[in-house]
Scaffold this motif. Structure first.
Motif, PDB file in Angstrom:
ATOM      1  N   HIS A   1      33.795   2.421  29.856  1.00 34.19           N
ATOM      2  CA  HIS A   1      33.322   1.223  29.838  1.00 34.19           C
ATOM      3  C   HIS A   1      31.685   1.149  29.338  1.00 34.19           C
ATOM      4  CE1 HIS A   1      32.065  -3.118  30.341  1.00 34.19           C
ATOM      5  NE2 HIS A   1      31.237  -2.743  31.132  1.00 34.19           N
ATOM      6  N   CYS A   2      31.105   1.746  30.234  1.00 30.44           N
ATOM      7  CA  CYS A   2      29.581   1.977  30.134  1.00 30.44           C
ATOM      8  C   CYS A   2      29.115   2.557  28.818  1.00 30.44           C
ATOM      9  CB  CYS A   2      28.917   2.556  31.325  1.00 30.44           C
ATOM     10  SG  CYS A   2      28.981   1.711  32.754  1.00 30.44           S
ATOM     11  N   GLU A   3      29.844   3.745  28.513  1.00 26.81           N
ATOM     12  CA  GLU A   3      29.570   4.532  27.362  1.00 26.81           C
ATOM     13  C   GLU A   3      29.673   3.559  26.188  1.00 26.81           C
ATOM     14  OE1 GLU A   3      30.775   9.031  28.839  1.00 26.81           O
ATOM     15  OE2 GLU A   3      32.258   7.890  27.830  1.00 26.81           O
ATOM     16  N   GLN A   4      30.881   2.910  25.992  1.00 21.41           N
ATOM     17  CA  GLN A   4      31.057   2.025  24.883  1.00 21.41           C
ATOM     18  C   GLN A   4      30.098   1.269  24.748  1.00 21.41           C
ATOM     19  OE1 GLN A   4      34.974   0.204  25.574  1.00 21.41           O
ATOM     20  NE2 GLN A   4      36.135   1.265  24.126  1.00 21.41           N
ATOM     21  N   VAL A   5      29.569   0.525  25.965  1.00 18.96           N
ATOM     22  CA  VAL A   5      28.524  -0.451  25.669  1.00 18.96           C
ATOM     23  C   VAL A   5      27.247   0.124  25.129  1.00 18.96           C
ATOM     24  CG1 VAL A   5      26.790  -2.043  26.925  1.00 18.96           C
ATOM     25  CG2 VAL A   5      29.460  -1.975  27.839  1.00 18.96           C
ATOM     26  N   LYS A   6      26.849   1.334  25.657  1.00 16.15           N
ATOM     27  CA  LYS A   6      25.791   2.083  25.297  1.00 16.15           C
ATOM     28  C   LYS A   6      25.790   2.334  23.571  1.00 16.15           C
ATOM     29  CE  LYS A   6      22.187   5.241  26.037  1.00 16.15           C
ATOM     30  NZ  LYS A   6      21.380   5.733  27.020  1.00 16.15           N
ATOM     31  N   ARG A   7      27.015   2.930  23.407  1.00 18.50           N
ATOM     32  CA  ARG A   7      27.295   3.553  21.875  1.00 18.50           C
ATOM     33  C   ARG A   7      27.064   2.222  20.964  1.00 18.50           C
ATOM     34  NH1 ARG A   7      31.339   7.226  22.263  1.00 18.50           N
ATOM     35  NH2 ARG A   7      32.867   5.544  22.772  1.00 18.50           N
ATOM     36  N   ALA A   8      27.498   1.126  21.373  1.00 15.88           N
ATOM     37  CA  ALA A   8      27.346  -0.174  20.509  1.00 15.88           C
ATOM     38  C   ALA A   8      25.637  -0.330  20.158  1.00 15.88           C
ATOM     39  CB  ALA A   8      27.906  -1.391  21.074  1.00 15.88           C
ATOM     40  N   TYR A   9      24.988  -0.111  21.167  1.00 10.89           N
ATOM     41  CA  TYR A   9      23.636  -0.388  21.102  1.00 10.89           C
ATOM     42  C   TYR A   9      22.819   0.841  20.165  1.00 10.89           C
ATOM     43  CZ  TYR A   9      22.669  -3.853  24.798  1.00 10.89           C
ATOM     44  OH  TYR A   9      22.786  -4.822  25.433  1.00 10.89           O
ATOM     45  N   ILE A  10      23.374   1.875  20.344  1.00  7.08           N
ATOM     46  CA  ILE A  10      22.611   2.945  19.547  1.00  7.08           C
ATOM     47  C   ILE A  10      23.244   2.934  18.078  1.00  7.08           C
ATOM     48  CG2 ILE A  10      22.517   5.680  19.201  1.00  7.08           C
ATOM     49  CD1 ILE A  10      21.188   4.371  21.646  1.00  7.08           C
ATOM     50  N   GLU A  11      24.574   2.779  17.909  1.00  3.68           N
ATOM     51  CA  GLU A  11      25.336   2.747  16.521  1.00  3.68           C
ATOM     52  C   GLU A  11      24.965   1.563  15.716  1.00  3.68           C
ATOM     53  OE1 GLU A  11      29.377   3.190  16.969  1.00  3.68           O
ATOM     54  OE2 GLU A  11      29.086   5.323  17.418  1.00  3.68           O
ATOM     55  N   ALA A  12      23.855   0.610  16.177  1.00  6.54           N
ATOM     56  CA  ALA A  12      23.514  -0.602  15.500  1.00  6.54           C
ATOM     57  C   ALA A  12      22.252  -0.200  14.894  1.00  6.54           C
ATOM     58  CB  ALA A  12      23.139  -1.649  16.497  1.00  6.54           C
ATOM     59  N   VAL A  13      21.824   0.964  14.969  1.00  6.37           N
ATOM     60  CA  VAL A  13      20.566   1.346  14.034  1.00  6.37           C
ATOM     61  C   VAL A  13      21.024   2.476  13.053  1.00  6.37           C
ATOM     62  CG1 VAL A  13      18.190   2.447  14.226  1.00  6.37           C
ATOM     63  CG2 VAL A  13      19.267   1.374  16.463  1.00  6.37           C
ATOM     64  N   HIS A  14      20.856   2.259  11.790  1.00 11.76           N
ATOM     65  CA  HIS A  14      21.057   3.024  10.832  1.00 11.76           C
ATOM     66  C   HIS A  14      20.247   3.940  10.179  1.00 11.76           C
ATOM     67  CE1 HIS A  14      24.086   0.068  11.164  1.00 11.76           C
ATOM     68  NE2 HIS A  14      25.017   1.057  10.848  1.00 11.76           N
ATOM     69  N   ARG A  15      20.170   5.205  10.013  1.00 12.50           N
ATOM     70  CA  ARG A  15      19.139   6.109   9.601  1.00 12.50           C
ATOM     71  C   ARG A  15      18.584   5.601   7.979  1.00 12.50           C
ATOM     72  NH1 ARG A  15      15.631   8.113   8.024  1.00 12.50           N
ATOM     73  NH2 ARG A  15      15.113  10.371   7.877  1.00 12.50           N
ATOM     74  N   GLU A  16      19.346   5.224   7.049  1.00  7.73           N
ATOM     75  CA  GLU A  16      19.316   4.910   5.892  1.00  7.73           C
ATOM     76  C   GLU A  16      18.357   3.724   5.733  1.00  7.73           C
ATOM     77  OE1 GLU A  16      22.621   5.497   7.417  1.00  7.73           O
ATOM     78  OE2 GLU A  16      23.129   3.493   6.699  1.00  7.73           O
ATOM     79  N   ALA A  17      18.056   2.833   7.007  1.00 12.01           N
ATOM     80  CA  ALA A  17      17.063   1.850   6.848  1.00 12.01           C
ATOM     81  C   ALA A  17      15.927   2.297   7.226  1.00 12.01           C
ATOM     82  CB  ALA A  17      17.712   0.571   7.931  1.00 12.01           C
ATOM     83  N   TYR A  18      15.587   3.338   7.527  1.00  9.21           N
ATOM     84  CA  TYR A  18      14.164   3.973   8.009  1.00  9.21           C
ATOM     85  C   TYR A  18      13.775   5.169   7.028  1.00  9.21           C
ATOM     86  CZ  TYR A  18      15.255   1.232  12.065  1.00  9.21           C
ATOM     87  OH  TYR A  18      15.489  -0.070  12.722  1.00  9.21           O
ATOM     88  N   ALA A  19      12.522   5.052   6.682  1.00  9.78           N
ATOM     89  CA  ALA A  19      11.780   5.928   5.587  1.00  9.78           C
ATOM     90  C   ALA A  19      11.764   7.102   6.377  1.00  9.78           C
ATOM     91  CB  ALA A  19      10.175   5.236   5.246  1.00  9.78           C
ATOM     92  N   ASP A  20      11.323   7.486   7.483  1.00 10.49           N
ATOM     93  CA  ASP A  20      11.252   8.735   7.960  1.00 10.49           C
ATOM     94  C   ASP A  20      11.956   8.947   9.255  1.00 10.49           C
ATOM     95  OD1 ASP A  20       8.511   8.911  10.189  1.00 10.49           O
ATOM     96  OD2 ASP A  20       8.923   7.138   8.984  1.00 10.49           O
ATOM     97  N   PHE A  21      12.332  10.076   9.738  1.00 12.55           N
ATOM     98  CA  PHE A  21      12.774  10.443  10.802  1.00 12.55           C
ATOM     99  C   PHE A  21      12.272   9.596  12.096  1.00 12.55           C
ATOM    100  CE2 PHE A  21      13.714  12.677  14.827  1.00 12.55           C
ATOM    101  CZ  PHE A  21      15.180  12.588  15.033  1.00 12.55           C
ATOM    102  N   TRP A  22      10.985   9.918  12.316  1.00 17.26           N
ATOM    103  CA  TRP A  22      10.291   9.554  13.575  1.00 17.26           C
ATOM    104  C   TRP A  22      10.302   7.776  13.908  1.00 17.26           C
ATOM    105  CZ3 TRP A  22      10.163  12.558  16.965  1.00 17.26           C
ATOM    106  CH2 TRP A  22      10.339  13.998  16.873  1.00 17.26           C
ATOM    107  N   SER A  23      10.281   7.186  12.714  1.00 14.69           N
ATOM    108  CA  SER A  23      10.501   5.627  12.889  1.00 14.69           C
ATOM    109  C   SER A  23      11.903   5.345  13.229  1.00 14.69           C
ATOM    110  CB  SER A  23       9.918   4.872  11.685  1.00 14.69           C
ATOM    111  OG  SER A  23      10.742   5.315  10.673  1.00 14.69           O
ATOM    112  N   TYR A  24      12.847   6.216  12.591  1.00 15.12           N
ATOM    113  CA  TYR A  24      14.193   5.721  12.905  1.00 15.12           C
ATOM    114  C   TYR A  24      14.545   6.115  14.424  1.00 15.12           C
ATOM    115  CZ  TYR A  24      19.261   7.226  13.432  1.00 15.12           C
ATOM    116  OH  TYR A  24      20.553   7.251  13.686  1.00 15.12           O
ATOM    117  N   TYR A  25      13.862   7.358  14.835  1.00 13.50           N
ATOM    118  CA  TYR A  25      14.095   7.732  16.174  1.00 13.50           C
ATOM    119  C   TYR A  25      13.377   6.586  17.135  1.00 13.50           C
ATOM    120  CZ  TYR A  25      13.062  10.444  20.394  1.00 13.50           C
ATOM    121  OH  TYR A  25      12.944  11.098  21.952  1.00 13.50           O
ATOM    122  N   GLN A  26      12.443   6.167  16.985  1.00 12.62           N
ATOM    123  CA  GLN A  26      11.724   5.170  17.866  1.00 12.62           C
ATOM    124  C   GLN A  26      12.584   3.955  17.744  1.00 12.62           C
ATOM    125  OE1 GLN A  26       7.559   4.525  18.206  1.00 12.62           O
ATOM    126  NE2 GLN A  26       6.918   6.024  16.949  1.00 12.62           N
ATOM    127  N   ALA A  27      13.331   3.742  16.847  1.00 11.38           N
ATOM    128  CA  ALA A  27      14.014   2.468  16.787  1.00 11.38           C
ATOM    129  C   ALA A  27      15.427   2.650  17.586  1.00 11.38           C
ATOM    130  CB  ALA A  27      14.634   2.051  15.227  1.00 11.38           C
TER     131      ALA A  27
END
Lengths: 219, 219
Positions: free
Chosen positions: A66-92
């Motif tokens: 259950h907890c893994e599912q909840v957490k995964r939803a948060y993480i997968e809501a961020v998409h790499r393509e939406a960020y110019a460089d890796f570190w801004s993606y990482y911070q998001a």
DNA sequence: ACAATTTGTGACCGGGTGGTCATATTTTTT
DNA sequence: AAAAAATATGACCACCCGGTCACAAATTGT
């Protein structure tokens, strides 16, 4: 897997059960966590638990899943393509991980325990899965950055991934040690884990990213 | 503090007691560790334990103190003045830490547990001491290097110390994850923690130092 | 209204725990 | 050799645990 009885249960009772069980397993080892305490807190009979789940391990596995599912939803809501460089993606990604913490403190603490504190032999076979998952996601990211020439190529991606995962997860203890954030108190007082210290957290992450950047850029 | 009875005990018996007790507390939580198992393994009466120590906590504190002393001796055998630059000093300290591991595997595993895995409420007040000690030693080193101009000065020494301590300690799990070193098996087979993988360890430490160097040099 | 099914109950079981204490054994002192 | 002091013993205590099961209550189907 929970039994049908639990799945068919009144959602409100189900939620309350989950809340109390999670609090118990977030605060104690698998071994030390007590079914007796859970039913006492819930005000139900002990037999009920065994109408819902096969045994203690079955309950633990359900909570973990259950907890893994909840957490995964948060993480997968961020998409790499939406960020110019890796570190801004990482911070998001990191920021969303923190939102998960803030909004699901018990889940967060439970997963932390499963990943780092747990050593009960009964659950040993189930411990490493999510850590390996995180690791392999990082490896993919890093290899892409290495190809793009933004990360150093003189170290294997797996090694870099290990250190990034480690540092990312250590921010919690950094907050505790250097910014005086008291997770335990925040929990017992029902506040979110990072309490009102979101600013301190941002500061900590910023510093961490500076260090990682310097460590990982092409030399 | 152990009672006089234990101090006066035949050194050979004392050593055997320590060995068995340490194995138990190295393999289990404070809560899960069992006095009953210890006396069964030793072939002595349970009452004897309480002739030697006040209670379970007293025994645990003695073991902790003992192991910390042993480890400190290893670390303090290395002197900064004997090394030209910080990183060669750091590697020497690390190497000695590994010797400690190799020669006192049970001590090493117990301290690891105390520092990272333990969460039994009975010992909570005694958990953070050595981590804070390590941290403050690192802070002193770093401040010196910052003054000497060999470390970046744009970040507080406390953050850098956290970074270094965390990365240093994570090498153990790196060995486990990336080099396939099986600490558990090495322990049950009585081998030292790093087994015959000293080479892999050297490789891992080399990589670690490369990353730390890059992260900490003046930017 | 009754029957059938599902859900809830809590006393009870076997087993483990840390810790005690009256007693027996061993060692030291006289 | 006898007395005294130190050490070793293990049956026993109160407590807690996960899990069971015969039974009671509530819900559903007819």
């Amino acid at each position: 897997m929970p039994k049908e009885t639990f799945i068919n249960l009144d959602p409100q009772k189900q939620a309350r059960f989950l809340e109390v069980a999670l609090a118990e397993f977030a605060t104690n080892d698998f071994q030390a966590a007590s079914i007796t305490r859970i039913v006492r807190e819930l005000g139900i009979a002990k037999g009920s638990v065994y109408q819902y789940f096969e045994d203690k391990l079955d309950l633990w596995l359900y909570l973990k899943n259950h907890c893994e599912q909840v957490k995964r939803a948060y993480i997968e809501a961020v998409h790499r393509e939406a960020y110019a460089d890796f570190w801004s993606y990482y911070q998001a990604v990191y920021a969303n991980g923190v939102h998960f913490d803030l909004e699901n403190p018990r889940c967060s603490q439970f997963l932390f325990r499963v990943g780092f504190k747990e050593s009960s032999p009964q659950v040993q076979p189930y411990l490493n899965s999510w850590k390996e998952q995180a690791q392999s996601i990082f490896v993919q990211w890093i290899e892409q950055e290495q190809v793009a020439g933004t990360f150093r190529r003189d170290l294997p991606a797996s090694i870099i991934a290990h250190f990034m995962v480690t540092m990312s997860l250590s921010v919690a203890s950094l907050m505790h040690e250097n910014y005086g954030v008291d997770f335990e108190r925040n929990l017992t007082e029902g506040k979110p884990l990072f309490g009102a210290d979101a600013e301190a957290l941002q500061h900590a992450v910023k510093n961490l990213v500076q260090l990682l950047r310097a460590a990982l850029k092409p030399q």
